[in-house]
Motif scaffolding. Structure first.
Motif, PDB file in Angstrom:
ATOM      1  N   TRP A 157     -11.297  -0.474   0.749  1.00  0.00           N
ATOM      2  CA  TRP A 157     -11.024  -1.735   1.520  1.00  0.00           C
ATOM      3  C   TRP A 157      -9.431  -2.024   1.535  1.00  0.00           C
ATOM      4  O   TRP A 157      -8.678  -1.911   0.524  1.00  0.00           O
ATOM      5  CB  TRP A 157     -11.766  -2.692   0.652  1.00  0.00           C
ATOM      6  N   THR A 162      -8.839  -8.468   1.591  1.00  0.00           N
ATOM      7  CA  THR A 162      -9.592  -8.442   0.343  1.00  0.00           C
ATOM      8  C   THR A 162      -9.089  -9.408  -0.607  1.00  0.00           C
ATOM      9  O   THR A 162      -7.933  -9.581  -0.796  1.00  0.00           O
ATOM     10  CB  THR A 162      -9.983  -7.097  -0.340  1.00  0.00           C
ATOM     11  N   ARG A 225     -13.045  -9.756   2.964  1.00  0.00           N
ATOM     12  CA  ARG A 225     -13.797  -8.978   2.226  1.00  0.00           C
ATOM     13  C   ARG A 225     -13.564  -9.446   0.742  1.00  0.00           C
ATOM     14  O   ARG A 225     -12.753  -9.788   0.425  1.00  0.00           O
ATOM     15  CB  ARG A 225     -13.476  -7.308   2.167  1.00  0.00           C
ATOM     16  N   ASN A 252     -19.617  -6.614   3.125  1.00  0.00           N
ATOM     17  CA  ASN A 252     -18.250  -7.177   2.797  1.00  0.00           C
ATOM     18  C   ASN A 252     -18.000  -8.098   1.427  1.00  0.00           C
ATOM     19  O   ASN A 252     -17.294  -8.601   1.265  1.00  0.00           O
ATOM     20  CB  ASN A 252     -17.695  -7.780   3.951  1.00  0.00           C
TER      21      ASN A 252
END
Ligand code: GLA
Length: 330
Positions: A157, A162, A225, A252
């Motif tokens: 990711w 994120t 995410r 996610n």
């Protein structure tokens, strides 16, 4: 002088027989133990009761299970245990600062006390010298952080898309140490501290975590995410439900809880959710273990250890059944 058979048997009895209780009264040496918990609706505490009952059945003593969500209910629960001739109780208190009041009340009845999960704090702010069994909170929090980071890396990711959502409850030491441990492990592994957003929950249950997470989500609509951690399974579950409400899925969200209850129920769903893993702790150690130590303290005057810390094993959808079996939990 001739001794009658009855006199002889009475003399023999004085030398070696155990005295029988009069019919109708409690049997001599009968033990009654209470098990008081702060949140009886939470699976963790129901499981502790279940294993405490197994202990009572195995040793043949009476167990009285009580829920006490506030101080007043705790004190009246102790009165009621005294009326039932209990010699002691195991307790997860609804507020650790009730420790001195609980100990004072127990003392008036000559009852022994064993604290579980949440450790009593005295008027001086220090932990009280009362037998305690709790989880190795910092270490388990760290295990959660390490596993979250490993999965985040595995999925490749991008860090700029994120963020981590931490549902916290800093009023209670054993749970603060958990989220602090996760924070430390994540940042030490390289996750940016400024991308960890905290939502404080009002109580450690699913609805409170849902509310706390919704605030974090509203404040950060840019995040694509999410990594999720909290003080228990309920905290993580509340956040996952809030995220689902905004279209997030197992694709996610990576969430890891701490517990041995509703996390397993997530794994049983055919469609995976964001609930990636659980740091499995043992309600058997805490329920059976504390009750057994208290029973032996009452029955045989065996002093229990003052401070016992239990461990966790990380389990995912793939291996949770095996982990449960290894820990002997149902
Ligand atoms: C605290 C938490 C519970 C559970 C126990 C485990 O009491 O509120 O949810 O995690 O610790 O020791």
């Amino acid at each position: 002088m001739r001794l009658s058979i009855i006199t002889i048997s009475a003399l023999v009895c004085l030398a070696g027989c155990s005295v029988q209780a009069p019919t109708g009264g409690p049997a001599q040496g009968a033990v009654t133990i209470g098990f008081i918990v702060k949140q009886p609706e939470e699976l963790w505490f129901q499981h502790e009761w279940q294993y405490a009952q197994q202990c009572a059945d195995q040793y043949g003593f009476k167990l009285i299970k009580m829920g006490a969500p506030d101080g007043e209910k705790v004190l009246s629960a102790i009165d009621s245990l005294a009326a039932n001739k209990a010699q002691g109780f195991v307790i997860c208190t609804p507020d650790v600062r009730l420790g001195p009041a609980i100990m004072a009340k127990a003392k008036t009845y000559g009852m022994k006390v064993f604290s579980v999960d949440d450790q009593f704090v005295g008027a001086d702010g220090q932990f009280m010298d009362v037998p305690y069994m709790g989880i190795s909170a910092s270490q388990i929090g760290r295990q959660v952080g390490e596993s979250l980071y490993a999965e985040f890396k595995k999925r490749n990711w991008p860090v700029e898309e994120t963020a981590a959502c931490a549902i916290t409850f800093d009023e209670l030491n054993t749970v603060k140490e958990r989220t602090d441990g996760t924070f430390a492990a994540l940042t030490e592994a390289g996750f940016p501290a400024e991308r960890i957003y905290r939502g404080a929950e009002k109580i450690t249950d699913v609805p409170a975590a849902f509310d706390a997470a919704n605030i974090v989500l509203t404040q950060h609509p840019e995040v694509k995410r999410w990594i999720v951690f909290s003080v228990n399974e309920e905290g993580v579950l509340g956040a996952i439900r809030a995220m689902e409400g905004r279209g997030f899925t197992s694709e996610n969200v990576i969430a890891i809880g701490i517990g041995a209850g509703i996390g397993f129920m997530e794994f049983e769903k055919t469609q995976p959710t964001g609930y990636f893993a659980t740091a499995v702790i043992s309600p058997k150690r805490h329920g059976f273990g504390t009750t057994e130590l208290l029973y032996k303290w009452i029955k045989d005057s065996v002093e229990p250890p003052k401070d016992t810390r239990t461990k966790a094993t990380i389990a995912t959808r793939e291996n949770y059944k095996q982990v449960k079996q290894d820990l002997g939990i149902e």
